[in-house]
Design an enzyme around this catalytic site. Structure first.
Site, short mmCIF file in Angstrom:
data_model
loop_
_atom_site.label_atom_id
_atom_site.label_comp_id
_atom_site.label_asym_id
_atom_site.label_seq_id
_atom_site.Cartn_x
_atom_site.Cartn_y
_atom_site.Cartn_z
CB SER A 1 -67.20 -52.40 -48.05
OG SER A 1 -66.37 -53.51 -48.34
CE LYS B 1 -64.40 -53.45 -43.46
NZ LYS B 1 -63.77 -54.24 -44.50
CG ASP C 1 -59.08 -42.24 -58.39
OD1 ASP C 1 -59.50 -41.17 -57.90
OD2 ASP C 1 -58.35 -43.02 -57.76
#
Length: 550
Positions: A380, A405, A391
């Site tokens: 999460s 998740k 990224d």
């Protein structure tokens, strides 16, 4: 005597109740002219009555009442007001016709509803135990299966479970210190808090829960399992576990207690034997709660004062938490206003929400190299942080692929249901490069896995404060392979950063050297030295502050 069949009335009642969920094709018969069918005589204008020809025609100068106007009367020369032309009646706007695909989908929907009601009545009329086949029990079971079949995070909740979910537990809760989820259709332990009762009993992340106090977990949902695990402080709890790594069946007992949800631990500069010739900081982020970002910022400030040159953020076994807290943690390492996450709903719904870092939560720019440790129990919010920094090329991820998740659940109470509700997945997380986290996880840049034995040693190392002196002395010899790989990555990043800074500083150094030379130096030796310096030949490299690590 043939038994009467009551199924059809029940089917029609259910169809009538559920028909509102579907759109019937609109009717436009009133807007169309009646068509002439084959064999039907076309309608003609009725013929005039023969007696009408015998009636005298009215003269053009005759008044409407049949009397002729008075000859001596003056003609009315006033212009008569012209009546405005009658407006044509507006044509009714035709309703849009449903597309063939929508009509076919509606027809298929009615067919499936008919199948459902037919099975419902067959079960009610023929099942051996009538008390088990009331309408409420059968419909509840159907809704439970419907939601559970979507994904492990969707659920149909009874009033008791929904009420427990609404309770605000604040910064503490009563339980045993574990986080659970459904994985491969089995209730599994995602994380174990090292300062909780479960960790002291030997429970490890990845263990599968078969029973909770002799209640089979395959018969309860996720939210009900959470309710069974929690309880009043001092109450005992027994778990039957299966450890997939070793195929062992384990039965453990523990006592519930108040669990304080701490966030940042083990703030330190790592041992120079491991990090030399650099100073590399380390901290563990256990979860994302309200104070997490501030606690991490305090830890970074403290380490920076000690000369930290790179930082390792350990988010192994971090189950997530508050999304806004995770966004603020990202903001400590990237410029303010950076897009770090989007949540997107059902395709075509247009429900897209971007998340950006804010300047008011950022203390200062932190541009040193960062590594993040992840494992299969990182979920999460931890995946949001790792995916965004990966990224944006702001951090190197080391360890194992995370849990996966990355979705948003909405709780929707059901009206006129007596307090029931559903929990439904309504959106997914997407990283800045539009990677989806849900069911995929974050893949590390550097893969480093632990054996089952090493995972047990790591759990004991995290829980070393609760061990006796003898056991603690043994566990201090544990070599964390994942941490070692992260430190190696930071050393390489520091070498690259120093070399890049050195090359960028060379033009400035040459200008300083040139300015120090006498302006009127004319001798041949001086000219030769200047030529060598201008060409870059024969120039000595500056001595680095620390020896470069291989």
């Amino acid at each position: 005597m043939k038994r009467p069949d009551f199924r059809l009335p029940a089917i029609m009642v259910c169809l009538g109740l559920l028909a509102s969920a579907f759109t019937l094709p609109p009717l436009h018969a009133q807007d169309k002219k009646p068509a002439t069918t084959a064999g039907e005589k076309p309608k003609t204008t009725p013929k005039a009555d023969p007696g009408d020809a015998a009636k005298p025609k009215q003269d053009s100068d005759q008044a409407p009442d049949g009397k002729k106007p008075d000859a001596g009367a003056k003609p009315d020369t006033k212009p008569k007001p012209k009546k405005p032309p009658a407006k044509p009646d507006p044509k009714p706007t035709p309703k849009p016709k449903p597309s063939p695909a929508k009509a076919a989908d509606d027809a298929a929907g009615f067919k499936q509803i008919e199948l459902f009601t037919r099975v419902l009545e067959i079960v009610r009329q023929n099942y051996v135990d009538p008390e088990k086949v009331t309408y409420e029990k059968l419909i509840n079971s159907a809704l439970t299966g419907m939601l559970a079949d979507l994904d492990p995070h969707c659920q149909f909740m009874q009033p008791k479970v929904f009420k427990q979910l609404q309770q605000n537990t604040g910064s503490t809760y009563e339980g045993v210190g574990i986080t659970i989820s459904i994985r491969n259709d089995i209730l599994s332990i995602v994380t174990v808090r090292e300062d909780g009762p479960a960790a002291r009993a030997g429970v490890l992340p990845g263990d599968q829960i078969l029973k909770i106090n002799n209640i089979l977990t395959e018969e309860v949902g996720l939210t009900e399992a959470v309710a069974l695990l929690r309880g009043k402080p001092g109450e005992k709890l027994k778990l039957t576990l299966r450890r997939p790594a070793t195929k062992d069946l384990i039965e453990v007992e523990m006592v519930r207690e108040v669990i304080k949800q701490s966030t940042v631990k083990d703030i330190t500069l790592l041992d120079l034997k491991l990090t030399a010739p650099y100073k590399i900081g380390y901290a563990r982020l256990l979860q994302f709660s309200q104070p997490s970002a501030d606690e991490l910022a305090d830890a970074l400030d403290e380490l920076e004062k000690k000369g930290m040159e790179a930082f390792v953020l350990d988010m192994r076994n971090n189950p997530g938490g508050l999304l806004n807290s995770a966004i603020d943690v990202i903001g400590e390492f990237v410029p303010a206003g950076s897009l770090v996450l989007t949540t997107e709903g059902k395709p075509g719904s247009g429900e897209i929400r971007p998340y950006r870092t804010t300047a008011d939560r950022k203390r200062r720019d932190r541009d040193y190299p960062v590594a993040i440790l992840m494992n299969f129990a990182s979920a999460s919010g931890a995946e949001v942080v790792a995916g965004a920094l990966q990224d944006m090329q702001r951090a190197i991820i080391v360890g194992q692929t995370s849990f996966g998740k990355g979705s948003v659940q909405s709780i929707r109470p059901l009206e006129n249901s007596g307090g029931k509700a559903i929990r439904l997945t309504t959106a997914k997380y997407y990283t800045p490069s539009h990677r989806t986290i849900h069911e995929n996880g974050v893949i590390p840049n550097i893969v480093a896995s632990l054996t089952p034995k090493e995972e047990q040693q790591l759990a004991r190392w995290f829980n070393r404060e609760s061990l006796n002196p003898e056991e603690r002395k043994k566990i201090e010899k544990f070599q964390d392979i994942q941490l070692t790989r992260a430190v190696d990555a930071m050393k390489g990043a520091l070498v690259y950063t120093r070399q890049r800074n050195h090359h960028e500083a060379k033009p400035e150094e040459k200008q300083v050297v040139d300015a120090a030379k006498p302006a009127l130096e004319k001798d041949s030796n001086g000219n030769k030295e200047r030529d060598q310096e201008d060409s870059g030949e024969g120039k000595a490299e500056p001595t680095p502050e620390r020896p470069v690590a291989e």
